[in-house]
Scaffold this active site. Structure first.
Site, PDB file in Angstrom:
ATOM      1  CG  HIS A 160     -28.897   1.056  40.590  1.00 28.19           C
ATOM      2  ND1 HIS A 160     -28.923   0.146  39.550  1.00 28.19           N
ATOM      3  CD2 HIS A 160     -28.955   0.318  41.733  1.00 28.19           C
ATOM      4  CE1 HIS A 160     -28.999  -1.080  40.046  1.00 28.19           C
ATOM      5  NE2 HIS A 160     -29.019  -1.001  41.366  1.00 28.19           N
ATOM      6  CD  GLU A 186     -29.552  -7.913  43.037  1.00 23.47           C
ATOM      7  OE1 GLU A 186     -30.785  -7.755  42.883  1.00 23.47           O
ATOM      8  OE2 GLU A 186     -28.710  -6.999  42.808  1.00 23.47           O
ATOM      9  CD  GLU A 187     -27.089  -4.220  41.679  1.00 21.47           C
ATOM     10  OE1 GLU A 187     -27.777  -4.192  40.633  1.00 21.47           O
ATOM     11  OE2 GLU A 187     -27.425  -3.660  42.742  1.00 21.47           O
ATOM     12  CG  ASP A 192     -32.381  -5.951  46.897  1.00 16.43           C
ATOM     13  OD1 ASP A 192     -31.867  -4.809  47.020  1.00 16.43           O
ATOM     14  OD2 ASP A 192     -32.006  -6.776  46.045  1.00 16.43           O
ATOM     15  CG  HIS A 206     -27.412  -7.606  46.421  1.00 16.96           C
ATOM     16  ND1 HIS A 206     -26.587  -6.587  46.004  1.00 16.96           N
ATOM     17  CD2 HIS A 206     -28.680  -7.129  46.307  1.00 16.96           C
ATOM     18  CE1 HIS A 206     -27.321  -5.544  45.638  1.00 16.96           C
ATOM     19  NE2 HIS A 206     -28.596  -5.838  45.822  1.00 16.96           N
ATOM     20  CG  ASP A 233     -29.485  -1.943  45.433  1.00 13.62           C
ATOM     21  OD1 ASP A 233     -29.488  -3.088  45.908  1.00 13.62           O
ATOM     22  OD2 ASP A 233     -29.695  -1.709  44.222  1.00 13.62           O
TER      23      ASP A 233
END
Length: 458
Positions: free
Chosen positions: A431, A321-322, A344, A177, A289
């Site tokens: 994140h 995706e998030e 991922d 992604h 990510d």
């Protein structure tokens, strides 16, 4: 001392010679001029061509003399739209080669057929990621980087980017992604301070004091996430978890009118975090990510360039995706592949406060992670595992007893169903503004996927 001076002199001389003549298949002013002249005057087998050929041999010999072992494959001397493949025996020698490859796309491998990032990919995808404040810019960069190695590229209504390497066999989808967590401006107060909502699973506790880059109306604006200093807080406020309404972005304006000249509601902001190459091939940056997954897609496409595979391969940079893997759903239902492999990051557990029993045993540098569980197809997963084992590719196993928090969750159930595999790169501090991964794990992911796709022929 004399020997070191002699080697340095030769190194400099060879660098200049290679730059001037372009004998390693690199575009230079000379080689740009030589190619059309060679066609006009039919120098293909003439003395000038022979002279350059032997000069190239001399330069290669000099490179080997100073312990830079270089092999060139797929040179395509008269077609600079196609990449050269340069194989070097050590990463430091790649540094020389990338300095010489001013404009031509180069594929870098080691003499053990191990992929190395090209200068353009690693610099543009990671070091310049500070400039990429929205997914469309990342998609454009991905398309530009992978274009030389596929047959066609297009985007869909959602914004997914599809790079298609045509084949006659099964359709196989490789997906990473392109979107990342971030902030969206939701309110501007009378003093010009910006308030925001989180996009994706962002930990607001790491935001205070961070610089952010806002995609403004006509330019990018730098701001600072503010909160009340610890000196002025009540004791009860000192340890609380922050919500987005407790924070604001300061863009150094005097009032709302000034702020709205540059920023509007709905503007996207991302944390500024320059990537850093650390010890032991570890890299730290924001948005690994899943920019690291995009780099893997580009690496596999490079390694498969001109190699045989029975698969009809779709390299997809998905969006949203998030926000629930929305892009994955639409593009999978459009392509309807027989096999889908999602790339991922996954949580590394090799740092304090983590529990091996609860969180698993995943380490940076111990290899690519192959996921097992109901979200993944047994046949695809075991094939990946067998290829990794038989080729001595460093790998780890992760057991996921529920639908994964990746695009794999959606790809599996799209249409009438897809056989899904999930391979991941271990990531610390996911994140946050400074995620951390190992480039060695990334290399292993590229090798594993390349072997998997080539396995259909063997």
């Amino acid at each position: 001392g004399i020997f070191r001076f002699f080697r340095t002199f030769l190194y400099t001389l060879v660098s200049l010679l290679v730059y001037l003549v372009g004998c390693l298949g690199v575009i230079t002013p000379f080689s740009l001029l030589y190619v059309p002249l060679a066609k006009i005057f039919k120098w293909g087998n003439g003395p000038i061509h022979a002279l350059l050929h032997y000069f190239g041999k001399m330069v290669t010999w000099l490179l080997q003399f100073i312990d830079v072992k270089v092999t060139i494959r797929n040179r395509h001397a008269e077609d600079f739209s196609k990449p050269a493949i340069i194989i070097c025996n050590h990463q430091s020698h790649l540094d020389l080669m990338v300095q010489l490859s001013l404009t031509r796309k180069i594929v870098f491998l080691t003499n053990k057929e191990k992929y190395q990032y090209s200068y353009e990919d690693i610099i543009e995808m990671l070091q310049d990621n500070v400039k990429l404040t929205d997914v469309e810019q990342t998609i454009d960069l991905f398309a530009k980087s992978i274009a030389p190695y596929v047959d066609e590229i297009y985007t869909d209504v959602m914004g997914n980017c599809i790079a298609h390497k045509k084949g006659n066999g099964k359709k196989i989808l490789l997906m990473a992604h392109a979107d990342e967590i971030g902030l969206i401006i939701s309110h501007i107060d009378e003093k010009g301070f910006l308030y925001f909502k989180e996009i994706g699973g962002l930990d607001t506790n790491v935001l205070p004091g961070q610089r952010v880059l806002i995609n403004g109306k006509n330019k990018r604006i730098v701001g600072v996430v503010g909160k009340k200093p610890v000196h002025l807080q009540e004791q009860s406020d000192n340890s609380k978890d922050f919500k987005s309404e407790d924070l604001w972005i300061d863009i150094a304006v005097n009032n709302k009118k000034e702020a709205m000249e540059d920023v509007q509601l709905g503007s996207i902001a991302t944390v500024i975090s320059d990537p850093v190459l650390m010890s032991n091939s570890l890299v730290s940056s924001r948005s690994l990510d899943d920019k690291i997954g995009l780099l893997i897609l580009i690496g596999v496409a490079q390694c498969l360039y001109e190699s045989n595979s029975d698969y009809d391969i779709y390299f997809v940079a998905s969006v949203q995706e998030e926000l629930g893997a929305r892009g994955a759903q639409t593009i999978t239902e459009r392509i309807m592949p027989e096999i889908g492999i999602v790339l991922d990051v996954t949580h590394a557990t090799d740092y304090p406060t983590m529990s091996i029993i609860k969180d698993g045993d995943i380490k940076l540098g111990d290899g690519v992670v192959i996921a097992f569980g109901p979200n993944m197809n047994k046949e695809v997963t075991h094939n990946l595992l067998n290829i990794a084992t038989s080729n001595n590719i460093k790998h780890q196993m992760e057991i996921i007893a529920h639908p994964t928090g990746t695009d794999a969750r959606i790809v599996q159930v799209a249409g009438s169903g897809v056989k899904v595999g999930l391979i991941s790169i271990p990531c610390r501090y996911m994140h946050t503004p400074n995620e951390m991964v190992s480039l060695e794990d990334t290399d292993n992911a590229i090798i594993l996927l390349t072997k998997y796709l080539q396995n259909s022929v063997n």
